[in-house]
Design an enzyme around this catalytic site. Structure first.
Site, PDB file in Angstrom:
ATOM      1  N   HIS A  76      -3.966   6.080   3.488  1.00 29.59           N
ATOM      2  CA  HIS A  76      -4.496   4.851   3.166  1.00 29.59           C
ATOM      3  C   HIS A  76      -3.916   3.540   3.591  1.00 29.59           C
ATOM      4  O   HIS A  76      -4.567   2.653   3.889  1.00 29.59           O
ATOM      5  CB  HIS A  76      -4.294   4.857   1.575  1.00 29.59           C
ATOM      6  CG  HIS A  76      -5.232   3.816   0.709  1.00 29.59           C
ATOM      7  ND1 HIS A  76      -4.724   2.472   0.574  1.00 29.59           N
ATOM      8  CD2 HIS A  76      -6.325   4.010   0.282  1.00 29.59           C
ATOM      9  CE1 HIS A  76      -5.853   1.774   0.109  1.00 29.59           C
ATOM     10  NE2 HIS A  76      -6.684   2.780  -0.197  1.00 29.59           N
TER      11      HIS A  76
ATOM     12  N   ASP B 219       0.811  -1.325  -0.100  1.00 33.65           N
ATOM     13  CA  ASP B 219      -0.065  -0.064   0.109  1.00 33.65           C
ATOM     14  C   ASP B 219       0.901   1.089   0.175  1.00 33.65           C
ATOM     15  O   ASP B 219       1.983   1.362  -0.556  1.00 33.65           O
ATOM     16  CB  ASP B 219      -0.996  -0.096   1.206  1.00 33.65           C
ATOM     17  CG  ASP B 219      -2.254   0.722   0.965  1.00 33.65           C
ATOM     18  OD1 ASP B 219      -2.192   1.911   0.661  1.00 33.65           O
ATOM     19  OD2 ASP B 219      -3.112  -0.131   0.901  1.00 33.65           O
TER      20      ASP B 219
ATOM     21  N   SER C  66     -11.117  -1.013  -1.091  1.00 28.60           N
ATOM     22  CA  SER C  66      -9.870  -0.683  -0.282  1.00 28.60           C
ATOM     23  C   SER C  66     -10.076  -1.150   1.081  1.00 28.60           C
ATOM     24  O   SER C  66      -9.182  -1.315   1.709  1.00 28.60           O
ATOM     25  CB  SER C  66      -9.172   0.688  -0.482  1.00 28.60           C
ATOM     26  OG  SER C  66      -8.438   0.903  -1.534  1.00 28.60           O
TER      27      SER C  66
END
Length: 766
Positions: free
Chosen positions: A219, A143, A546
């Site tokens: 994220h 990620d 996600s």
């Protein structure tokens, strides 16, 4: 070292020095025949480096970006198109592919999934033993990196790092390896593909991004903590969703691989991350990123994850956020768990009160000072101009100052619209859905008072704003509400089937929580991700597949802890065949797009149920050899199959007549010019000995379904039994018939082992 010229092998590897006009260099991924390495090269890296030096009159050490040893056999290099073409002609090269860019598919969840305590209510298993076992499971997250100081990575109470771990924590200007601990046991970064692309022309340029595992996007921290974050009390986003935040597998270890940067996630970097993760010793790979559909031999993620699967690593990937458009899925390889998104039973209500005294329901995560109860003017263009979308620079400050602006959803980011309104002098925003997003409501932490509403409500407010001589509005915020019904609902943004790469494999596999998810956040960036958002928060609420992907990654880690002998395919089968398709009102799952009923092209087998997945009764196992047979059935060349499988002796002597013969836990039936489709599946008993299961079928009136035998008796644990199912299209069915859906379920008093079925009469890409 022996010179190239002295080796007969290198006759085919000597290329004319290219003296043409220098073309812009790009990153290429080169797949090599691993076994062809001459013995006088000590390593494959040396061989690759020497091979590249033969391509240029001025060899550069910077040409070779990565050597891959596990996820892939080959290397990534900075080449111009002529060099790439020359390289592709070598007998030792299986393929040369230009680098691909992938995108990110951007604490109430444990309770919603029935995980109040990690194993407390998982009947039939020793809680202490399972908790101990989960400490040996390592989840690798590819990620944007990690914020190591987050309390979600606190290692209190954890024993020493598992002895199998071979990874490391990198040192960087902003990342001290000592920040890693017994929870966050690995942190690496891979940026050569990104830097090559951002530099252009093959010249490395210093990006303003530091080459470091530190997460400056948020994220990666969010996804890693969702999968395996420790318990953190009093967690919230600026007061919203207050409570204890925790990941799915709170005792599992986390290794962060930063492969995503400002402009995206480059295939060469992803492959390097997977390569290291496999060698480091992860048990689960979690990747909340993806691109478009491509044949598996051209899909970096599919290629790398095949090796992971072969080595016993469970792989979970997000399905994509391109819904509700059909055939919009990413990451559809059958050895990957493809995860869609659904809602939780938690909401963040907010209201738009119009001058006509009508109050409309919406959602918001706005946490600043409100507008007060006094209505102000409401602005919305009477024509379909760009100002309706609230694009940057589209609003006239003279018209919107001190007013609420109605903005259509789409084109630019939701939070950016709020910033545009604020910068133009507006004091509030109503964000109204369009037909694309339907009735789905996603909450955001806007920079100004803002309420998001669905399409139907949006149309009513649009009509009011356009027809009332003096339209006004006031915005009111309602905090956090639990036990929302119905839930789960399939998110409108969740990408949909059918699977256009291999239509005979039904995708997505399952859905998990992916709307308004609270998890840890990077303190390098505000909750909206906008540069002008100076707020800092330890947690953030985000939506996307996600977010659903790491939920399944964490659940897979728990199941692997309970059943360390289970293969990735068995864990996937357990999660799929025990998934549920009825919401908390006991009605069939609905789709947020228009509130209509959902189907397996949206929700796959259904919403995961981890309690049942721990003891599924029967499972569909798939061996590496089965997957190779599947690949040989797709019409690929032998070299294409070798690209994925990475074995030199592939002959494809064994093929399925139909790729749908793979022992998959779901069915995708393509009639085409056939009226009868027949499949045989094999079930393995992982429940009690001396168990009998009877079959129940459900299907449309247009298809007859028959199963033989109709009952299966398993005398021992581990015993395997086969059944054959025939799907017969009724003769009067139109070839233009719409897709239909059904199910096949093997059940007894203890277990129900259910598989979704999709039926199509035309090409799925039509």
């Amino acid at each position: 070292m022996v010179s190239m010229a002295s080796s007969p092998f290198f006759v085919s590897f000597i290329f004319p020095v290219l003296c043409l006009t220098v073309a812009a260099k790009k990153t290429y991924i080169v797949h090599m025949k691993h076994q062809d390495k001459p013995p006088f090269f000590e390593t494959h890296h040396d061989w690759y480096s020497s091979s590249l030096q033969s391509l240029s009159a001025t060899p550069s050490d910077q040409s070779l970006l990565y050597s891959y040893d596990a996820a892939f056999y080959g290397f990534a290099a900075s080449l111009d198109p002529e060099q790439a073409e020359a390289l592709s002609k070598s007998d030792s090269v299986l393929g040369v592919f230009e680098d691909t860019i992938y995108d990110l598919h951007t604490t109430r969840t444990p309770q919603f999934l029935g995980l109040d305590s990690e194993f407390g209510s998982w009947v039939g298993h020793n809680t202490q033993q399972l908790e101990q076992a989960s400490r040996d499971v390592i989840i690798g997250v590819l990620d944007t990196g990690v914020w190591p100081e987050s309390k979600s990575f606190d290692d209190s109470g954890l024993p020493e790092v598992p002895s199998k771990w071979r990874g490391e924590c990198e040192s960087a200007p902003d990342f001290n390896p000592k920040l890693c601990n017994k929870k966050l046991i690995g942190a690496r970064s891979f940026s050569k593909g990104y830097r090559m692309a951002s530099g252009g022309g093959g010249i490395y340029k210093k990006s303003k991004e530091i080459e470091s595992p530190r997460d400056r996007d948020g994220h990666g921290t969010h996804t890693a903590s969702t999968a395996a974050g420790s318990h953190v009390g009093n967690a919230s986003l600026l007061g919203y969703a207050s409570g204890t935040a925790r990941g799915m597998a709170t005792h599992a270890r986390v290794a962060a691989y930063k492969v995503c940067w400002e402009t995206g996630c480059f295939g060469s970097d992803i492959l390097a991350g997977m390569d290291h993760a496999i060698q480091d010793g992860v048990d689960v790979l979690s990747m909340s990123l993806g691109g478009g559909s491509a044949p598996y031999y051209r899909d970096t993620i599919a290629i790398g994850t095949f090796t992971a699967m072969e080595k016993g690593i469970f792989v979970s990937c997000s399905a994509g956020n391109s819904g509700p458009t059909k055939a919009s899925l990413a990451n559809v390889a059958p050895w990957i768990m493809t995860v869609g998104a659904g809602t939780l039973d938690r909401d963040f209500p907010a209201y738009a009160v119009l001058g006509n005294k009508i109050r409309y329901n919406g959602v918001s995560l706005y946490s600043g000072r409100g507008m007060g109860g006094k209505p102000v003017g409401l602005v919305y263009s009477k024509d379909n101009s760009s100002s309706n979308l609230c694009l940057a620079g589209s609003l006239d400050p003279a018209l919107v100052r001190r007013k609420v602006v109605l903005c259509d959803k789409g084109t630019n980011a939701r939070v950016e619209k709020g910033a545009v309104v604020r910068d133009a002098g507006g004091i509030g925003m109503i964000l109204a859905n369009t037909p694309v997003s339907g009735e789905e409501l996603v909450a955001d932490s806007h920079l100004l008072p803002a309420v998001a509403v669905g399409r139907k409500v949006g149309d009513l407010i649009r009509q009011y704003a356009r027809t009332d001589s003096n339209p006004t509005a006031a915005l009111v915020f309602g905090g956090t509400v639990l036990d929302v019904k119905p839930s789960p609902v399939v998110a409108a943004f969740s990408s949909r089937g059918p699977n256009i790469v291999t239509p005979q494999i039904l995708k997505p596999d399952v859905i998990g929580p992916g709307v308004n998810i609270l998890a840890a956040w990077s303190e390098a960036i505000g909750p909206t991700g906008l540069a002008k958002d100076t707020r800092k928060t330890m947690f953030n609420i985000m939506s996307g597949t996600s977010m659903s992907c790491p939920h399944i990654s964490g659940l897979a880690a728990l199941i692997k802890a309970a059943h360390p002998e289970w293969s990735p395919s068995v864990i996937k089968s357990a999660l799929m065949t025990t998934a549920y398709t009825r919401d908390n009102t006991n009605s069939s799952l609905r789709d947020a797009t228009e509130g209509s009923l959902s189907n397996p092209w949206a929700h796959g087998a259904g919403h995961v149920d981890p309690q049942k997945a721990l003891s599924p009764g029967l499972v569909y196992d798939i061996s590496t050899e089965d997957y190779i047979t599947f690949l040989c059935s797709l019409g690929y060349t032998i070299d294409h199959v070798k690209n994925i499988v990475k074995r030199p002796n592939i002959t494809c002597s064994r093929k399925f007549n139909d790729p749908g013969e793979l022992n998959y836990p779901s069915f995708s039936v393509l009639f085409g010019n056939k009226r009868v489709v027949r499949y045989t599946r094999e079930l393995t008993n992982v429940g009690p000995a001396r168990s009998t299961y009877k079959v129940t079928v459900n299907g449309p009136s247009t298809v007859a379904i028959s199963v033989r035998p109709r009952a299966l008796t398993f005398r021992a644990v581990g015993e395997k039994k086969r059944y054959t199912v025939a799907f017969v299209a009724k003769s009067w069915t139109s070839p233009m018939a719409k897709p239909e859906f059904g199910s096949i379920m093997w059940g007894n008093a203890r277990n129900q082992v259910k598989s979704p079925v999709s039926f199509s009469w035309t090409s799925l890409s039509d």
